[in-house]
Every structure is written in C-alpha cells, then in structure tokens.
Design a protein around this motif. Structure first.
Motif, PDB file in Angstrom:
ATOM      1  N   TRP B 284       0.837  -1.207   0.000  1.00  0.00           N
ATOM      2  CA  TRP B 284       0.000   0.000   0.000  1.00  0.00           C
ATOM      3  C   TRP B 284       0.863   1.244   0.000  1.00  0.00           C
ATOM      4  O   TRP B 284       0.461   2.289  -0.500  1.00  0.00           O
ATOM      5  CB  TRP B 284      -0.954  -0.006   1.208  1.00  0.00           C
ATOM      6  CG  TRP B 284      -1.970  -1.073   1.114  1.00  0.00           C
ATOM      7  CD1 TRP B 284      -1.937  -2.291   1.719  1.00  0.00           C
ATOM      8  CD2 TRP B 284      -3.179  -1.057   0.340  1.00  0.00           C
ATOM      9  NE1 TRP B 284      -3.037  -3.029   1.371  1.00  0.00           N
ATOM     10  CE2 TRP B 284      -3.821  -2.298   0.530  1.00  0.00           C
ATOM     11  CE3 TRP B 284      -3.788  -0.110  -0.488  1.00  0.00           C
ATOM     12  CZ2 TRP B 284      -5.031  -2.627  -0.083  1.00  0.00           C
ATOM     13  CZ3 TRP B 284      -4.997  -0.424  -1.093  1.00  0.00           C
ATOM     14  CH2 TRP B 284      -5.590  -1.672  -0.883  1.00  0.00           C
ATOM     15  N   MET B 290      -3.012  -2.438  -5.527  1.00  0.00           N
ATOM     16  CA  MET B 290      -4.103  -2.679  -6.482  1.00  0.00           C
ATOM     17  C   MET B 290      -3.721  -3.783  -7.472  1.00  0.00           C
ATOM     18  O   MET B 290      -4.545  -4.612  -7.851  1.00  0.00           O
ATOM     19  CB  MET B 290      -4.391  -1.394  -7.262  1.00  0.00           C
ATOM     20  CG  MET B 290      -5.405  -0.499  -6.613  1.00  0.00           C
ATOM     21  SD  MET B 290      -6.959  -1.341  -6.423  1.00  0.00           S
ATOM     22  CE  MET B 290      -7.303  -1.042  -4.732  1.00  0.00           C
ATOM     23  N   HIS B 291      -2.446  -3.765  -7.873  1.00  0.00           N
ATOM     24  CA  HIS B 291      -1.953  -4.768  -8.809  1.00  0.00           C
ATOM     25  C   HIS B 291      -2.162  -6.174  -8.243  1.00  0.00           C
ATOM     26  O   HIS B 291      -2.642  -7.073  -8.939  1.00  0.00           O
ATOM     27  CB  HIS B 291      -0.472  -4.495  -9.078  1.00  0.00           C
ATOM     28  CG  HIS B 291       0.278  -5.650  -9.657  1.00  0.00           C
ATOM     29  ND1 HIS B 291       0.165  -6.027 -10.973  1.00  0.00           N
ATOM     30  CD2 HIS B 291       1.139  -6.532  -9.086  1.00  0.00           C
ATOM     31  CE1 HIS B 291       0.936  -7.068 -11.190  1.00  0.00           C
ATOM     32  NE2 HIS B 291       1.529  -7.408 -10.063  1.00  0.00           N
ATOM     33  N   VAL B 293      -4.213  -7.060  -5.662  1.00  0.00           N
ATOM     34  CA  VAL B 293      -5.631  -7.345  -5.405  1.00  0.00           C
ATOM     35  C   VAL B 293      -6.328  -7.763  -6.701  1.00  0.00           C
ATOM     36  O   VAL B 293      -7.087  -8.743  -6.726  1.00  0.00           O
ATOM     37  CB  VAL B 293      -6.325  -6.102  -4.796  1.00  0.00           C
ATOM     38  CG1 VAL B 293      -7.828  -6.306  -4.742  1.00  0.00           C
ATOM     39  CG2 VAL B 293      -5.788  -5.824  -3.407  1.00  0.00           C
ATOM     40  N   LEU B 294      -6.031  -7.035  -7.775  1.00  0.00           N
ATOM     41  CA  LEU B 294      -6.728  -7.311  -9.033  1.00  0.00           C
ATOM     42  C   LEU B 294      -6.252  -8.612  -9.680  1.00  0.00           C
ATOM     43  O   LEU B 294      -6.862  -9.107 -10.617  1.00  0.00           O
ATOM     44  CB  LEU B 294      -6.533  -6.152 -10.008  1.00  0.00           C
ATOM     45  CG  LEU B 294      -7.332  -4.898  -9.648  1.00  0.00           C
ATOM     46  CD1 LEU B 294      -6.928  -3.728 -10.519  1.00  0.00           C
ATOM     47  CD2 LEU B 294      -8.832  -5.160  -9.788  1.00  0.00           C
ATOM     48  N   SER B 306      -9.862  -7.066 -15.014  1.00  0.00           N
ATOM     49  CA  SER B 306      -8.961  -6.931 -13.873  1.00  0.00           C
ATOM     50  C   SER B 306      -7.516  -6.817 -14.328  1.00  0.00           C
ATOM     51  O   SER B 306      -6.760  -5.972 -13.830  1.00  0.00           O
ATOM     52  CB  SER B 306      -9.106  -8.131 -12.937  1.00  0.00           C
ATOM     53  OG  SER B 306     -10.361  -8.108 -12.300  1.00  0.00           O
ATOM     54  N   ALA B 310      -5.042  -3.798 -13.776  1.00  0.00           N
ATOM     55  CA  ALA B 310      -3.839  -4.033 -12.978  1.00  0.00           C
ATOM     56  C   ALA B 310      -2.593  -3.587 -13.727  1.00  0.00           C
ATOM     57  O   ALA B 310      -1.605  -3.187 -13.115  1.00  0.00           O
ATOM     58  CB  ALA B 310      -3.735  -5.512 -12.620  1.00  0.00           C
ATOM     59  N   GLY B 316      -3.168   2.513 -10.507  1.00  0.00           N
ATOM     60  CA  GLY B 316      -3.111   1.647  -9.326  1.00  0.00           C
ATOM     61  C   GLY B 316      -2.585   2.396  -8.120  1.00  0.00           C
ATOM     62  O   GLY B 316      -3.153   2.319  -7.031  1.00  0.00           O
ATOM     63  N   ILE B 319      -5.274   4.878  -6.885  1.00  0.00           N
ATOM     64  CA  ILE B 319      -6.381   4.263  -6.165  1.00  0.00           C
ATOM     65  C   ILE B 319      -5.911   3.709  -4.823  1.00  0.00           C
ATOM     66  O   ILE B 319      -6.601   3.849  -3.805  1.00  0.00           O
ATOM     67  CB  ILE B 319      -7.028   3.164  -7.025  1.00  0.00           C
ATOM     68  CG1 ILE B 319      -7.681   3.816  -8.250  1.00  0.00           C
ATOM     69  CG2 ILE B 319      -8.065   2.389  -6.237  1.00  0.00           C
ATOM     70  CD1 ILE B 319      -8.371   2.848  -9.152  1.00  0.00           C
ATOM     71  N   SER B 320      -4.730   3.109  -4.803  1.00  0.00           N
ATOM     72  CA  SER B 320      -4.205   2.592  -3.539  1.00  0.00           C
ATOM     73  C   SER B 320      -4.099   3.708  -2.510  1.00  0.00           C
ATOM     74  O   SER B 320      -4.548   3.572  -1.367  1.00  0.00           O
ATOM     75  CB  SER B 320      -2.816   1.976  -3.743  1.00  0.00           C
ATOM     76  OG  SER B 320      -2.861   0.899  -4.627  1.00  0.00           O
ATOM     77  N   THR B 323      -7.533   5.103  -1.432  1.00  0.00           N
ATOM     78  CA  THR B 323      -8.188   4.173  -0.512  1.00  0.00           C
ATOM     79  C   THR B 323      -7.685   4.370   0.906  1.00  0.00           C
ATOM     80  O   THR B 323      -8.464   4.518   1.854  1.00  0.00           O
ATOM     81  CB  THR B 323      -7.912   2.723  -0.953  1.00  0.00           C
ATOM     82  OG1 THR B 323      -8.287   2.572  -2.308  1.00  0.00           O
ATOM     83  CG2 THR B 323      -8.678   1.742  -0.098  1.00  0.00           C
ATOM     84  N   MET B 350     -15.896   3.559  -4.516  1.00  0.00           N
ATOM     85  CA  MET B 350     -14.985   2.458  -4.206  1.00  0.00           C
ATOM     86  C   MET B 350     -15.747   1.157  -4.014  1.00  0.00           C
ATOM     87  O   MET B 350     -15.357   0.101  -4.526  1.00  0.00           O
ATOM     88  CB  MET B 350     -14.248   2.778  -2.907  1.00  0.00           C
ATOM     89  CG  MET B 350     -12.791   3.085  -3.070  1.00  0.00           C
ATOM     90  SD  MET B 350     -12.141   3.727  -1.505  1.00  0.00           S
ATOM     91  CE  MET B 350     -12.511   2.403  -0.376  1.00  0.00           C
TER      92      MET B 350
END
Lengths: 274, 431
Positions: B284, B290-291, B293-294, B306, B310, B316, B319-320, B323, B350
């Motif tokens: 994070w 994100m990479h 998670v996706l 996805s 990613a 990414g 968004i990380s 979040t 989100m």
C-alpha cells in the motif's frame, strides 16, 4: 453549490425546520447531484427551484411516528430523574461496548494486553471482527487446491487418479458471475487458510486445538467434490496438494513460478460421505 | 463600579454560574437523549438496506443452501457445535440435524427478513432478524467474509434501535389507525410477534448442550434475556400509567440513540482499522497493492478487465493511496460537513468498484448501507420522494394503460392523497 445557497435564503420563512437540517439539505443536494447523475441535463437548473420545497416539505410518509407519549409532553421531576438514570446506564453500557470493540479491533498494545481477558469475554462470540482487509498487504500469490483419489476397484486393486483442480472449478463458477456464490468464493479459500493457519507447513503437524477440525473440514470438502464428480463410497483415501503461484511485481516479468505443498494420503471416514 | 453588588456574588458566582451551566447542559443532554429520537430516517434506511442484503443473499444461495448451511454441508453440524462450544456461539440451525428443520428455518429466515424490510412490528421482527443472521453466521463460520461480519454486527445493533418509525408498515398503520408505538390496546398482534421472537430467542440461546462460562458474558445475557423479555412483551398489552409510559418511552429513545452511536462508531472503526492496517503494508505504501488485489483469482469475476486495470500502474498507485487516505481520514472527515459528503461519494464509488471488479456485491452493499447513516435527513427524504414518485408514476403508467377500465374503482384509492394533510399532524384527529 451555488443554487442551494440561493435557495436557502430564497425561501427563508417557508418552513419552521431547524436551520441545521436545511443547511444539511443544501450540502446534501450539492453532493447528491453528482451521485444521482442519472438525472438528465434538465435536472441541473431545476434543483434550485425544486429541492427546497421537496426536501423541506415532508410528505406524511416521511413524518416519523412518535411513541404513545409525545416527546414534548410535560414530564414530572420524578419521571425525568428515573429516565435520566436509565439514560446514564445506557450511555455507560454504550461506552463500555465501544471501548472493548476498540480494544478488540486495535493492534496489540499495552492497553489491549491489560484488558485482553475482559475484551474477549465481552466481544466473543457476537462482536468478533477483523478489518485487516487486503492488509497489511494483499496476498501476493494465488493458490490452487488440487486433489487426488484412491479408489478400490471391483477386482480389489487400487486405482489412483490424476490431480484434479478443485479451485479451477470454483473459478469457472466465479468468472462472468456478477454475484458469485459463497460456496465458490469462500468454501475452499477459507478452508485452506484455516488449515494452513493451524498446521505446520513442514511436517503438517497440528498447531493449536483447531488442527483436527480444519483437517476434517478440508477432507470432507474434497470427498464431497469427488462425490459430485461421480465417485461413490469406494473412494478409499484422498490426497491434497496446493499449488502456489506468485503474482509477481507489476513491471518485472519473470515467468511466475509455481510451488507445491503436498499433504499426506488421508483415509476417508464413513460419515465423510453425504 | 465593581463595588458591592459585583463583589459579593463575584466571589462565588463564577463557579456557581459554571456549575449551573454545566448542570443545565447535563440535564439538557440527558433530556434530549431520552426524548429526541435522532436519525429516524437513517435508521429506517439501514433497516431496509441490511434486510435486503440478507434477503437477497438467502435467495441467491437458495440452490446452494444445503451445501453452505444445511445437511449436505462439509461443515457438519457436529463440527459446527464443536467450534461454537469454545466461543459460546449459538445457532437456531443447530437445534436439530433434520433436513426439514433446516428447510423450515431457511424459509422462516426469508420471511423474517422480508418483514424486516417492510417494517412489520419492527421491534419484534428486528429481534427475529438478528437471531436469523446470527444463526446462519454461526452455523458456517468458515463460509463468512467481511460482508457477513458487517451484517451480523448491524443486525444486532439495529435490534436496539427504533428503526421502524418511518417508511414502514408500522408507520403506515400508525397513520391509518392512530395506534402508535408503545403499550396498550391495539398492540395485540405486536405482542404475539414479540412472544414468538422471545420463544425463538430462548430456543436459540438455550445452549444447555455447550459449556457455560462462569463469568459474565454476552452469551450469558443472551441465554436469559428472553425471560424478562417475555414479561416486557406481555406488559405491552395493558395501558401503563402515564408516568411509567413516559419512562418507558424515554428508555426506548435513549437506547435507540445509543445504538445509532454504536453503529456510527462501528463504521468508523471499520474504516479506521482497515486504513491503519493498510498503512503498515509495503504494497500500500509503494502503491502496488491494487496490482496484487486485481490479480487474485478468487476475486476476479472478470479476469480480462482486472488484468487490464492491474497493468495500469499509475492508476493503481492513485487508487491505492486514495483508498488509504479516505479510510484513515474517514473519522475526521465526518466533522467537516462538505468534506464528509465528498468522502462518502468516493467511498460509494470504491464500494461499487469492489462489488463489480472483485465480485463482492454483498460486502459492498453492507458497507454502503453503513455509509448511508451519515447522509443528511433532507437528502434521504428528497431521494425517497423522487425514487418512489418515479416508481409509482411508472407503475401507474405501465399496468394502468391496459387496465384503464377496471381502474375506475381507483378513485377511492386516491383519497389517501387528501388523507395526507391529516397525516401530518400525527393522526390525532382519528385516534
């Protein structure tokens, strides 16, 4: 922004509503605009005119039903005192609850250690929670639970099957499904994570008291999957291996390597079958 | 100038004045907590939202129900009991291993959550709803995810809130008949439902088969709560003396307000904890979360989308970071009106992304409903009138066109509109 600001002084004496709420209405609609984008272009000019009257003027449906005793009714000192005592009690319980949930959610620290027992008593089983969602780090690998069967043939010989990928079956159900089932998304995923949490990765010996339970769960899942695939009670034992493939860093692209953790052969029990 | 008159009270008065002010503020606060029912509309929205989440999930899993909670489950009833023994958990589903008990409870759970959404004798139904949610959670703990935990917590908290005062069948009945929440004649059906709720609660929490902790615990409270509960429910048949009724109403209101505070705190805890845990993670921090998670197969209903997303590392990172910022800062943003709404809008976006991309619609819905607690009342009312208004307009336009002729008896259905103004002053005219 601009239109609600205009709107509030525009109809100041309209409603006897508290200012806070009409202020909230103004802000709420300001942010509400983008959310309810579905409203077409003509929606943009209208809010200034429409919102105050619609938001301010509650239809009867929006008026909460009061209790049998109207809130504004006169209450004697005795009633007020007794009620106040109850209210204080409720507030105390609330604060205690919030305190313990906080300790339960917070990472381990001096305070959580001091109140560990009390926290557990208060929180379990109904308020247990864990919000480490994809955290501290999301998993950096994918795992596939695969299984192999040994079936006693009619001639008495034992036939060993190939590995079948149970996770792949799950994935095939999940892919293209906007609302995947728990049976596909959570069953094997959580069964495996609870097994690996309670077993040593080297010699598969159980750690803690839940080891046998999680092993039994995993075994039964596999037996059920083999049953679904057409095997019957001639299924003598099963073996599980877990293939783990690293996701790898975003830029570097070495071919992802797959490692296997193969568990021992587990004999099936009669009540494993359904 | 600052002579005698200022001096003699001046010695004691600053303190006394402060004392008086504090005392008055305290009394005022206690009065407010026990007379003003805060956030009635938000509570109703939470009731409808969480009721729907559970109802839809029950319907969605109908074909898999026996594998997940029932007789065909790999997590057999005995295993569930063994696990629950250790943590004092209870489940109505474990009362019997028979298939038909399971089918009956499943059907009952569907009916209860539908009634909960509609707000039919909400207090009793909310207790039944909480019992059902707890039962399904405890039966197969290893089938649950974060969304189920949110639903479990909120269903328990909502049982303490007055979540049926508006937008419910109860409210409609009160408008039509003048029978308002409380005690006395007119509550017979409610008392009956309440007794059923107490019997179900007692059955669920019997727990004679599993260990009893000697020390105080919620399980202990839960085990015996139905006993005083039955007395309270029965008591509602008679009209109480005015003073007792006032105290009762005050207590109900105070508990409602406390429950809503707990729900708000819970939402803040969820975001705060989720954010603070993420801050500790290196992925994070460097924005690659994100990479990963996706790329998780179990959370990729649309692998193509996805993977494309990613591959976009810049987005990414964005968004990380967003979040983590929003989650950590959520508690603080609540104190700034305008920022709060921005945060809620981002969070809803989100959750929408999580629902679609990670295939977790139930989790996202649960979280979104929790966020809705922080929306302003006026916005909720405005949205409801728009949504319902459009819906009824469409419904009327739709089937009414072919059924214009039999729609003649519809005019009697219109009078409720003239019924409206009377409803504004809560039904006293007809009571």
């Amino acid at each position: 922004m601009q239109s609600p600001d205009d709107a509030v002084p525009g109809q100041p004496v309209d409603r006897s509503k508290p200012e806070v709420e009409s202020g909230a209405a103004a802000v709420g609609t300001a942010t509400g605009g983008p959310t309810t984008d579905s409203g077409p272009a003509p929606g943009t000019p209208s809010p200034a005119v429409r919102i105050p009257e619609q938001a301010g003027e509650r239809s009867p449906v929006d008026v909460p039903t009061d209790t049998a005793v109207p809130a504004e009714e006169r209450r004697s000192i005795a009633v007020r005192s007794v009620t106040a005592v109850f209210a204080v009690l409720a507030i105390l319980v609330t604060l205690v609850h919030v305190f313990f949930v906080f300790l339960h959610v917070a990472p381990s620290n001096a305070l959580t250690k001091e109140y560990q027992k009390e926290t557990g008593t208060w929180v379990y089983p109904y308020f247990e929670q864990n919000w480490a969602l994809f955290a501290p780090n999301p998993m950096s690998e994918n795992f596939r639970v695969q299984a192999q069967s040994r079936v006693r043939g009619p001639d008495g010989g034992v036939v060993e099957s190939d590995w079948s990928d149970l996770t792949l079956d799950d994935l095939n159900h999940i892919r293209g499904n906007p609302y995947p089932s728990k049976a596909d998304q959570n069953m094997i995923r959580r069964a495996w994570s609870s097994y690996s949490d309670s077993h040593d990765a080297k010699d598969e010996s159980a750690i803690g008291s839940r080891g046998p339970l999680t092993q039994r769960y995993l075994r039964r899942i596999v037996v059920h999957r083999f049953q679904d695939a057409g095997l019957n009670r001639s299924l003598e034992s099963i073996r599980i291996r877990v293939a783990t493939t690293a996701i790898g860093k975003p830029d570097a692209s070495p071919a992802p390597t797959t490692s296997y953790r193969t568990l021992g052969w587990w004999e099936t029990k009669p009540d494993d079958f359904r | 100038m600052t002579s005698g008159e200022a001096q003699s009270p001046g010695a004691a008065s600053p303190f006394r004045r402060v004392e008086d002010a504090v005392g008055r503020a305290l009394v005022g606060a206690l009065d407010a907590i026990s007379t003003r029912t805060f956030a009635v509309h938000q509570a109703a929205l939470l009731r409808i939202g969480y009721g729907l989440v559970f109802l839809v999930s029950l319907l969605r899993e109908y074909l898999n129900r026996r594998e997940i909670w029932g007789d065909r489950s790999a997590w057999s009833p005995d295993m569930a009991r063994e696990l629950l023994n250790g943590i004092e958990g209870v489940s109505l589903l474990l009362e019997s291993d028979s298939r038909w008990w399971f089918e009956g409870v499943y059907l009952a759970a569907i009916v209860v959550s539908a009634l909960f959404v509609l707000g039919w004798h909400t207090r009793a139904t909310s207790i039944l709803f909480a019992v059902m949610v707890v039962s399904f959670n405890s039966r197969s703990i290893l089938m649950t995810d974060g969304g189920d935990t949110v639903l479990l917590l909120m269903s328990i908290y909502l049982a303490f809130a007055a979540c049926g005062r508006v937008w419910s069948l109860d409210a409609r009945r009160a408008r039509r008949t003048g029978v308002r929440p409380g005690t006395g004649p007119g509550h017979e059906v409610g008392v009956l439902v309440g007794l059923i709720a107490m019997v179900v609660l007692g059955t669920t929490c019997r727990g004679d088969s599993w260990a009893v902790h000697p020390e105080f615990s919620f399980a202990f409270v839960c085990r015996w709560i139905w006993l005083p509960g039955i007395l309270v429910v029965f008591g509602a048949l008679w009209r109480l003396p005015r003073e007792v009724e006032q105290v009762r109403a005050g207590l109900v209101t105070a508990i409602h307000n406390c429950a809503l505070f707990v729900i708000a705190a819970e939402v803040c805890f969820i975001y705060g904890a989720a954010g603070l845990y993420k801050v500790q993670g290196s992925y994070w921090q460097d924005g690659t979360a994100m990479h990963y998670v996706l790329n998780l197969e179990y959370f990729a209903p649309w692998p193509g989308v996805s993977h494309t997303l990613a591959a976009n590392t810049e987005m990414g990172v964005l968004i990380s970071y967003l979040t983590v910022f929003i989650q950590v800062g959520f508690v603080f943003m609540l104190f700034a009106k305008r920022v709060k709404y921005v945060a809620i809008v981002i969070l809803l976006g989100m959750h929408f992304g999580i629902a679609v991309l990670l295939g977790l619609p139930a989790f996202s819905a649960s979280m979104s409903v929790g966020d809705a607690l922080f929306l302003p009342t006026a916005f909720l009312i405005w949205t409801r009138s728009r949504v319902i208004g459009r819906l009824t307009a469409r419904l009327r336009r739709g089937p009414a066109a072919p059924a214009r002729a039999p729609a003649d008896p519809r005019p009697p259905a219109v009078p409720p509109a003239s019924d409206g103004p009377a409803g504004l002053s809560p039904t006293a005219s007809r009571a």
